[in-house]
Every structure is written in structure tokens, then in C-alpha cells.
Design an enzyme around this catalytic site. Structure first.
Site, PDB file in Angstrom:
ATOM      1  N   CYS A   1      -5.900   5.486   3.142  1.00 47.34           N
ATOM      2  CA  CYS A   1      -5.178   4.971   1.970  1.00 47.34           C
ATOM      3  C   CYS A   1      -5.629   5.629   0.672  1.00 47.34           C
ATOM      4  O   CYS A   1      -5.051   5.364  -0.384  1.00 47.34           O
ATOM      5  CB  CYS A   1      -5.310   3.455   1.884  1.00 47.34           C
TER       6      CYS A   1
ATOM      7  N   HIS B   1       2.500  -0.739  -1.559  1.00 43.03           N
ATOM      8  CA  HIS B   1       1.424   0.112  -1.041  1.00 43.03           C
ATOM      9  C   HIS B   1       1.935   1.048   0.065  1.00 43.03           C
ATOM     10  O   HIS B   1       1.719   0.813   1.247  1.00 43.03           O
ATOM     11  CB  HIS B   1       0.303  -0.809  -0.519  1.00 43.03           C
TER      12      HIS B   1
END
Lengths: 382, 382
Positions: B83, B330
Site C-alpha cells: 500500500c 484507498h
């Protein structure tokens, strides 16, 4: 850009490494490179790897390896450019040191491919091609290269056996490389009789995959004494369309041409000055195209360099001196680092029976996809 | 290291983008950034992406995007750090320009996640954790964060509702961000009553995934006139063990501390000087840990900043001013680029109702895995 030198190298044998995990392989190469460099840590870790997410269910590979290698806390990233991941990671580490941001960089190429069934690996390798416009049509990665080879044979009138010298030379050189996957000689007869994969590519046109890792330690050039140092004299990367059908000329590796020309310019050399060339012989056709795009042969004439013996250790441009992808093996994301490690071995004079006499300038070229990403490096001993 | 400035930014809305492929999303953000920068090409393309190999069956993503964006031939690589891929790609582009190797760099973070079933995405997200020692035990990525949150609540005596301000603030700010995925206000009551995912993490503790892309154009600082330029004043990356059980302190993000301290040092600032902080609120617990590790709160007291209103636009350290991971969304490998784009919007004074008054110094912090890779950037208007 601050000049950068290679202080240390390390590699594992390429093989079916059932007893080692991807982190074990990486650490083995890293520890060898640290020992060779006489260092215990590094300013950053740059990991070249293509398919750990798919094959090993492991992304975030860089901190994993940093931790396992005892480099806890060190900046670490993974760079992916299909089969050019290794050289792309090398170039990222190079720029980090060249920028002055890091005082050193450890580059590692690693791939652990054989834990899956081969049809899964074939699917994973196909992710290097255009998923929407090539792979969805049912073509595999070998299939794409087969179409290029067939077209080349048609355009320039070569027959299949004319490609044999690339494979024969690679196997002959790998005999003397303890890290190589394959250690047997082959003949033209073997080459012509080997099993067909995707016409006209047969088993001995194609490089074997494998598990392996190679590592390189980079430092600013002024931290190494002149006379013993290996300088990164040229570094360049270029791209082409990922889908072959989008290229105006399917038989010309434009990204090889572009990145090689830029590397020559940076290093202040011409093709004639290159003492050896670790090229990306994933398939024999790629050797021919790479030699042509980099200025060693006219278009359509790369094959002739093989037939004339010019690619052997005593020829005009020795290639795959440690076995190449064909016989050293092709652990995809690691290959680009192996190539540079092997050029360093040649420039250091460590290659024994496959040493290129008085090698001073060596080139490595790594290809991702069927020519979509091509990274060229020129190293000089000085 | 040559100072680098941000000349242009671009982004797509984060959403379920069924009608667009990963290349379409990337190109939309790239064209916006090129337009904003007043440029038509770039010296190199740096792609942040975590899971295209798994989810889109597409590796070699960088040349694909370069080609689709009309940047044919341009050097292009993909950087993966789970991420934190977006900020890691940004840092790679930064070093390429800082080294003088490239005259400009285009950084793109892109993720197209929703073409697969959610259980496949859950498996893909789990590749950010340790495959051999965490995931093989059956724990998901949310599960790992849930264990951290439970331990934090136990150690420091907080109750679940105490984390609500992080989610409420993010949703309130996202209302005014047209690129955000979620556009609805939430209350403490909503927060407490939302569906449980992995105790104590419920739906409103967790950020939604999504499809999206964000892009940034980087140039040497001297090519932009003073007074209007956004300087990259600090950039640092650090790692921790990938497996949480290997850390001496599971509740301290050591890589956040390390990278933030280095970024503060480079920028010559302290936490008090930071006008806004785009932190990595993948889960509410991560907001608290990030604030603590970066020096905005004592250990165990990050939650108090939320309860005291200090994280809102008028507080001591405004966070997630454009909605954060929680409400902007996200799209994992793109998130780090979105964060930096949002800091630029604040420093340019383009944020309308969520503008931090007289913002001059902003920070973005991007986390890969449960704290394994953490990249911190500090931007300054000058």
C-alpha cells in the site's frame, strides 16, 4: 549525476531449489555480495522481481528480504518490469546513489518460480504481454516470440538451424559456470531434434526458468581506488509498445536501439569498443534482434554473427559468456542482475576457461516482455 | 541531491469504475497532470501499483501505460511496496530527477481492484503481509490490524468509540472533495453501530478500496519561479519487519518514526511546523499510531488528538483534509500519490471549504503492510 562503482557481487546457483524459500535465496545472494564488498549493511535495498505476488503470494517483498538479511529498518523497494525487473532495480539503486541520497545501495534480483505447476507459470509469464489485447486472444509468451521468429525467417530467408550457434555457444560457456542451471554440451543435431514448443521455437531455442538470486553492491566511485574499480559507465532504459501488433516494425527492438545508443553516448564508446555482451537470449531469435538493434549487425543479419563464430569467446563480440539465459538459466526477475554480475566477473578476470582476454568494457542488456522494456548497462574497468 | 519541485498534479475520482480499464484510469490522471504542468512529455514514468499482476493479470504495467498515454519510448518502471507503492514510486521519480539523470519525471499511482470477487481482493491484499508466517496461519490483512487495535485498547484503556473522530473527520472533509469515493457524513452513533468486520474493527474503522489513479509531474526546482513553487523538502523511506510478531513493540511504527525524523531533518522542521498531515488511515488505529510515531502525540495518546478536535481543519494538526483513505478511498497502490496530490492542493490554496488557512508546510505518510514499509514526504510552498 555522480559516478557510481560496483563494489561487490553475489549469486546463487540457478536450479530447482525446493529446499529454499524466496527469502532464503535472496539472503544467500545478499550475504555473498556484502562479503565481497566488505560491508555489513547498505543505505537502501532495491529488489528486482517479477512474479512474487502471483507465484509466492507475497507482495511487499522488499521489507521482507531486508528483515531476513539483517538489514532491519533499511529503505527497501521492489521494482517490476517483467523480465527486465533485475536491471530496472539496478538502475533505481544506481540513481539513488548517483543522486547523493544514499551512500550505498544493495541491488538484488530474485525469483522463486518452481513452487507452482508449469501451466500456472506459463500464465504468470504471460502477464508480461498485453493482457487485454494479446493474452486474452489465447497467445502465450512463447507464442508471441514464435510469431516474431517465424516472421524473421520469412523476411530474411534464414532456416531454423541457422539459430543453433546461439544455443550451442551458451551451453558451451555454461559448462564452466558453477552457478548455471544446465551443464551439458549440445550440437546442431541436438538443436534440430529437440521437442517443438511453438513453431518454430523448440526446446533448445528457449531458455529454462529456474529459482535463483543475484546481488550487487553499489557505492560512489570516489570511494573505490582507481585501477581496481568497476564503473557503471552507461545506464539507460527505454520502452516500446507492450503489444507487438502495435509496433510499426515487429522485427526491430526500438527500445534496445534507444537504450543502447544512450548508454554508448554516456560511456563514450561505440559497439566496436565492447569486449563482451551479456544479451537477453530468452529465445534464440532475441539474440539476433538484440545484436542488430545494438549495432553489431545489420538488420536481418544477427544470425550470421553466430554462423561466423563471432559470438564465441574468440569472436568479434562474445555473448552469453557465462551461459546466458539459455544455459545459465532465466529466473525472470533476477536475470538482469545475473547479467551485470557476469560482466563484473569478466572485467575482474575471474572467468577462468570462459574469460574474455583483457576484457575492459562490457555490456548487459535485459528485456522485459517481447521488447517492451529494455535496459542497457555498460561497465568499465579502470 | 538537486532540489525537486512539483509542477503538476492530476487525479481521477475513486469509485467503482466499471467502464474504465487500468490503462484508462492511469491515462486520465496522467493527462490531467501533464495539462496542469503545461508539458506534453516526460523524461521518465514511475508507476506505483500493488496488485496488477494478481488482479488484472498484467505485469509490465509501466510500458503499457507509457504507450497508452502517448509517451512512447519513455523509460518506465513499476515500483511495488504494497500500500506504500505510490509514495515509493514518487520517491523513485524524485531520485531520478535529483540525480540529474532525468530532466523530469511523471509519477503515477494506479489501482483497478474491483474487477474481481471480493474474496480474491482480500487474498490479494493479504500478500502485503508475511505469506509464510502470517497469512498461512489464516489471518487476513484486516485481522492483523484488528489484533493491533485490540492490543492498543487493552494497553492504553481506550474504548472503541474513542476512535470515531478519525472516521468522522475524514467523512466530513470528503464531502467537499469531488474525487472522493464516499460523500456522506457520519456520527458517533453510525460509527458504533456499523457492521463488525474483525473485532474490534468495524466497517467505519476501515477504508474502502476502489479504482483510481493520481499523477504528479516533477522537475528540478530551478525550473520553477520562486513564490509559486511546491518544493519536495523532505523525502525518506524506512522498513520494519513484515510480520508483526517479529517486532519488539507491536504498537510502535518504527519505520514511521525513522522516515519522519529523516524527513524533518531534511526539511529543517519539527512536528509543530507541519500545517497539515495526510496520514495513512487504512484503519482508525493506524491514524493513532502514525500520529504517535511522527511526534504529534505521546505513545498511546494519538486517540486523544481526535477526541480533543485537534485533527480537524481548525485543530493543531489537521489530518485527512480531503477525506483520507477512509472517505476519499484507498485504491491501494495509488493512495500514496493521492496523498501527495492533496498536500499540493492545500499548499496551493485550492481546497475551498476544507482549505487549511495559510498552509505552507504539509506532510504525507504512506504505509505498506502493517507498518513494514513507511514513506514520509514533506512539501513546502516557497
Amino acid at each position: 549525476m555522480q559516478p557510481v562503482a560496483i563494489l561487490g557481487i553475489g549469486q546463487t546457483k540457478i536450479d530447482e531449489q525446493w529446499e529454499k524459500s524466496i527469502r532464503d535465496l535472496a539472503v544467500e545472494a545478499i550475504l555473498a555480495a556484502l562479503k565481497d564488498a566488505g560491508r555489513e549493511s547498505a543505505g537502501g535495498l532495491f529488489v528486482g522481481n517479477m512474479m512474487s505476488g502471483i507465484v509466492n503470494s507475497q507482495n511487499n517483498l522488499a521489507p521482507l528480504i531486508a528483515d531476513w538479511a539483517g538489514l532491519k529498518g533499511t529503505e527497501a523497494i521492489k521494482v517490476e518490469a517483467a523480465c527486465a525487473s533485475g536491471s530496472a532495480a539496478f538502475r533505481s539503486g544506481l540513481m539513488a546513489v548517483a543522486s547523493g541520497e544514499l551512500e550505498s545501495a544493495l541491488v538484488i534480483g530474485v525469483e522463486k518460480m518452481l513452487d507452482r505447476h508449469l501451466h500456472e507459470i506459463t500464465a504468470a509469464l504471460a502477464t508480461a504481454a498485453d493482457a487485454d489485447y494479446e493474452v486474452d486472444m489465447g497467445v502465450s509468451f512463447v507464442g508471441l516470440n514464435a510469431m516474431i521468429m517465424r516472421r524473421y525467417m520469412y523476411e530474411y530467408g534464414w532456416k531454423h538451424a541457422d539459430f543453433a550457434p546461439f544455443a550451442i555457444n551458451a551451453h558451451a560457456n555454461a559448462l564452466h559456470n558453477p552457478f548455471a542451471r544446465l551443464h551439458h554440451k549440445i550440437t546442431v543435431d541436438d538443436f534440430e531434434k529437440s521437442a517443438m514448443i511453438a513453431t518454430p521455437i523448440n526446446l533448445l531455442d528457449a531458455s529454462p526458468i529456474g529459482d535463483g538470486a543475484a546481488a550487487i553492491y553499489l557505492v560512489p566511485v570516489e570511494s573505490v581506488a582507481r585501477g581496481t574499480r568497476i564503473l557503471v559507465a552507461g545506464s539507460a532504459s527505454a520502452t516500446d509498445t507492450i503489444a507487438i501488433h502495435d509496433r510499426p516494425e515487429a522485427l526491430f527492438l526500438s527500445a534496445a536501439d534507444k537504450s543502447a545508443q544512450e548508454a554508448y553516448r554516456q560511456a563514450g564508446v561505440k559497439p566496436d569498443d565492447i569486449d563482451l555482451f551479456e544479451l537477453h537470449d530468452a529465445f534464440t531469435i532475441m539474440s539476433a534482434l538484440s545484436l542488430e538493434a545494438c549495432g553489431f549487425a545489420e538488420r536481418g543479419q544477427g544470425v550470421r554473427l553466430g554462423l561466423d563464430g563471432e559470438i564465441t569467446l574468440k569472436g568479434r563480440i562474445p555473448v552469453t559468456t557465462r551461459g546466458g539465459l539459455k544455459a545459465r538459466g532465466h529466473p525472470v526477475g533476477a536475470t538482469g542482475v545475473y547479467q551485470i554480475v557476469e560482466v563484473v566477473q569478466q572485467l575482474r578476470g575471474e572467468c577462468g576457461e570462459t574469460q574474455v582476454p583483457e576484457a575492459r568494457i562490457g555490456m548487459a542488456q535485459n528485456i522485459g516482455g517481447s521488447g517492451a522494456t529494455i535496459v542497457t548497462h555498460i561497465l568499465k574497468r579502470e
